[in-house]
Write an enzyme that holds these catalytic residues in place. Structure first.
Site, mmCIF file in Angstrom:
data_model
loop_
_atom_site.group_PDB
_atom_site.id
_atom_site.type_symbol
_atom_site.label_atom_id
_atom_site.label_comp_id
_atom_site.label_asym_id
_atom_site.label_seq_id
_atom_site.Cartn_x
_atom_site.Cartn_y
_atom_site.Cartn_z
ATOM 1 N N CYS A 117 0.837 -1.199 0.000
ATOM 2 C CA CYS A 117 0.000 0.000 0.000
ATOM 3 C C CYS A 117 0.873 1.249 0.000
ATOM 4 O O CYS A 117 0.611 2.206 -0.741
ATOM 5 C CB CYS A 117 -0.925 -0.016 1.213
ATOM 6 S SG CYS A 117 -2.195 1.267 1.180
ATOM 7 N N CYS A 118 1.932 1.242 0.820
ATOM 8 C CA CYS A 118 2.850 2.380 0.850
ATOM 9 C C CYS A 118 3.549 2.562 -0.494
ATOM 10 O O CYS A 118 3.777 3.691 -0.941
ATOM 11 C CB CYS A 118 3.895 2.188 1.948
ATOM 12 S SG CYS A 118 3.273 2.390 3.628
ATOM 13 N N CYS A 200 -1.089 8.499 7.127
ATOM 14 C CA CYS A 200 -2.442 8.212 6.662
ATOM 15 C C CYS A 200 -3.348 7.939 7.865
ATOM 16 O O CYS A 200 -2.910 7.366 8.863
ATOM 17 C CB CYS A 200 -2.436 6.998 5.732
ATOM 18 S SG CYS A 200 -1.623 7.308 4.152
ATOM 19 N N CYS A 203 -3.638 4.441 9.503
ATOM 20 C CA CYS A 203 -2.375 3.888 9.997
ATOM 21 C C CYS A 203 -1.735 4.747 11.083
ATOM 22 O O CYS A 203 -0.559 4.570 11.399
ATOM 23 C CB CYS A 203 -1.396 3.703 8.837
ATOM 24 S SG CYS A 203 -1.999 2.603 7.544
ATOM 25 N N CYS A 228 7.984 3.213 5.634
ATOM 26 C CA CYS A 228 7.148 2.959 4.464
ATOM 27 C C CYS A 228 7.969 2.566 3.245
ATOM 28 O O CYS A 228 7.418 2.157 2.233
ATOM 29 C CB CYS A 228 6.307 4.194 4.138
ATOM 30 S SG CYS A 228 7.300 5.650 3.762
#
EC number: 1.8.4.10
Length: 235
Positions: A117-118, A200, A203, A228
């Site tokens: 996702c990162c 985010c 997170c 990340c």
């Protein structure tokens, strides 16, 4: 390049962030930019940079999962410094594919999913922002977390082929907030609500008294995995 980095670190040892920024901005005119997360450190650097040379590029990444307060801060910062902050977004196709295959909150399922996702939301857009740059300015500080104790003022980002400059590397959290208060630097109000590090929304959580300042980032992971992918690559 290792020799050059070592020489630069020796040359600027003990120098102020403003001195270091001034030298690099003049040396790499038009080829240097601040990659801002809109965190407290990056707001300090924004203030310093604008005072040195308002034409220096400042950009941030909109992952699509940021806090409302972060978006509001982008606007306040732009108005305060009369400067448009460049916004880089992830590829819609890549986000759609990832979410369709692994779910909207895939990052809670595994470290591998979180890093994917990162990669999609942060690392790939950052690569586009790096085009034609020789130096990227970053707000890393050694005392931020266990993963950053070995970072240096000047580093070589092998993956992206450019210099990473960390002017605040030796600053404490107290140094950061002292500068913000004395210079009236705009900052995210979430910092006043127990969020020392803000990423985010899904997170990031507030921290408890006594916790590490990055304990609220990816709190379900071990401290040594809490990056990340933007930092701590091969120098």
């Amino acid at each position: 390049m290792k020799q050059i980095v070592e020489t630069l670190n020796a040359q600027f040892k003990g120098k102020t962030p403003e001195f270091v920024l001034d030298w690099f901005i003049k040396k790499h005119k038009g080829k240097i930019a601040l990659a801002s997360s809109m965190g407290a450190e990056d707001q300090v650097l924004t203030d310093m940079i604008v005072k040195i040379d308002p034409s220096v590029r400042i950009f941030t990444l909109d992952t699509g999962r940021l806090f409302y307060e972060t978006y509001e801060l982008i606007e306040r910062t732009s108005l305060r410094y009369k400067k448009n902050i460049e916004i880089y977004f992830p590829s819609p196709e890549d986000v759609e594919k990832m979410v369709t295959e692994k779910g909207i909150n895939l990052f809670y399922q595994s470290i591998e999913n979180r890093k994917e996702c990162c990669r999609v939301r942060k690392i790939e857009p950052l690569k586009r922002a790096f085009k034609e740059l020789d130096v990227w300015i970053c707000g890393l500080r050694r005392s931020q977390s266990a993963t950053r104790t070995d970072n240096q003022l000047v580093e070589w980002d092998e993956a992206n082929g450019l210099i990473k400059l960390n002017p605040l590397i030796d600053w404490s959290e107290e140094d950061v907030w002292k500068y913000i208060k004395e210079n009236g630097v705009p900052y995210n109000p979430l910092h006043d609500k127990g969020f020392p590090s803000i990423g985010c929304q899904p997170c990031t959580r507030a921290i408890e008294p006594g916790e590490d300042i990055r304990a609220g980032r990816w709190w379900w992971e071990n401290p040594e995995t809490k990056e990340c992918g933007l930092h701590n690559r091969k120098k």
